[in-house]
Design a protein around this motif. Structure first.
Motif, short mmCIF file in Angstrom:
data_model
loop_
_atom_site.label_atom_id
_atom_site.label_comp_id
_atom_site.label_asym_id
_atom_site.label_seq_id
_atom_site.Cartn_x
_atom_site.Cartn_y
_atom_site.Cartn_z
N MET A 18 0.89 -1.26 -0.10
CA MET A 18 0.07 0.06 -0.02
C MET A 18 0.78 1.31 0.12
N TRP A 124 -6.72 6.74 -11.94
CA TRP A 124 -6.39 5.67 -11.00
C TRP A 124 -5.66 6.19 -9.65
N GLU A 127 -8.37 7.89 -7.47
CA GLU A 127 -9.15 6.96 -6.60
C GLU A 127 -8.18 6.40 -5.48
N THR A 128 -6.68 6.12 -5.88
CA THR A 128 -5.95 5.55 -5.00
C THR A 128 -5.75 6.40 -3.55
N VAL A 131 -9.79 7.11 -2.08
CA VAL A 131 -10.69 5.95 -1.83
C VAL A 131 -9.95 4.66 -1.18
N VAL A 132 -8.99 4.04 -2.15
CA VAL A 132 -8.34 2.96 -1.79
C VAL A 132 -7.48 2.95 -0.55
N ALA A 133 -6.52 4.14 -0.56
CA ALA A 133 -5.81 4.52 0.60
C ALA A 133 -6.84 4.61 1.94
N ILE A 135 -9.71 3.72 2.69
CA ILE A 135 -10.28 2.55 3.04
C ILE A 135 -9.14 1.46 3.74
N PHE A 136 -7.80 1.40 3.15
CA PHE A 136 -6.88 0.50 3.85
C PHE A 136 -6.53 1.07 4.95
#
Length: 236
Positions: A18, A124, A127-128, A131-133, A135-136
């Motif tokens: 991550m 991308w 969103e990373t 959103v993605v980071a 959530i992680f």
């Protein structure tokens, strides 16, 4: 399962993955912004400084450092500790709060709004980072290995950075000329720009207070979860 050595090692590797993904996302967006700025003959130095004035970028960059720190600590101390050192625990709690708030604010207030970062967002990468980071980091709060119990006063340490960032942003804003539009001001987010509102700084203050309440609430939540999951530390 969450307390096994195999799980702890797996999640530690995911922390490194991550951290690498976030780094790639930041670098990709920065390169896109600098490339477009240079092509348009605009001030690259100001765009770079502006880029690293976004709360999103600073929060994600901090997450890279802390996730890597947590991974290195675990891999070098594996089997020799029952919980994180206090400094790492506070750092993890802090970036978790910042990233959760980043995800909430972006997706509720800013999604679909082009921010003044020097170029169009790279999909991308965007969103990373938003959103993605987040959530992680939220998942890490619940499943990360060897979490340490923190005292409630850790909330005070967590909110220091957002307070400093807001002060920095409001002082710097009217001192910087927007390199793209040539406006005699630059703010990373529209809700911090007093020029966007009839009531100027009064409306900005309302937004700042609202977001401050959200940050404190998220910080209390993060510390509470850590106190339920963690070990060691101070219960007061």
């Amino acid at each position: 399962m969450l307390r096994t050595s195999a799980w702890a090692t797996t999640w530690t590797i995911l922390r490194l993955v991550m951290a690498a993904a976030i780094t790639a996302a930041i670098v990709t967006q920065l390169v896109a912004s600098v490339t477009r700025t240079a092509a348009n003959g605009q001030d690259v130095g100001t765009v770079v400084a502006n880029f690293f004035s976004f709360f999103t970028i600073l929060s994600n960059a901090g997450s890279v450092v802390v996730l890597a720190w947590a991974a290195i600590w675990y891999l070098t101390r594996r089997g020799a500790a029952t919980h994180e050192p206090r400094g790492l625990a506070v750092a993890l709690a802090s970036v978790t709060v910042y990233m959760i708030v980043t995800g909430i604010v972006y997706n509720l207030l800013l999604r679909g709004i082009e921010l003044p970062q020097g170029s169009q967002p790279v999909p991308w990468s965007n969103e990373t980072l938003h959103v993605v980071a987040p959530i992680f980091l939220l998942l890490d709060l619940f499943v990360g290995p060897l979490r340490r119990r923190l005292p409630w006063r850790a909330v005070l340490a967590i909110i220091v950075f957002p307070v400093v960032w807001v002060i920095y942003t409001l002082i710097r804003g009217p001192l910087v000329t927007n390199p793209v539009s040539a406006d005699p001001f630059w703010y990373p987010y529209p809700f911090l720009n007093p020029n966007n509102f009839a009531n100027g700084y009064l409306t900005v203050l309302i937004y700042v207070v609202g977001i401050a309440v959200a940050i404190v609430a998220v910080a209390l939540f993060v510390v509470w979860i850590g106190r339920r999951r963690g070990s060691g530390g101070n219960m007061r």
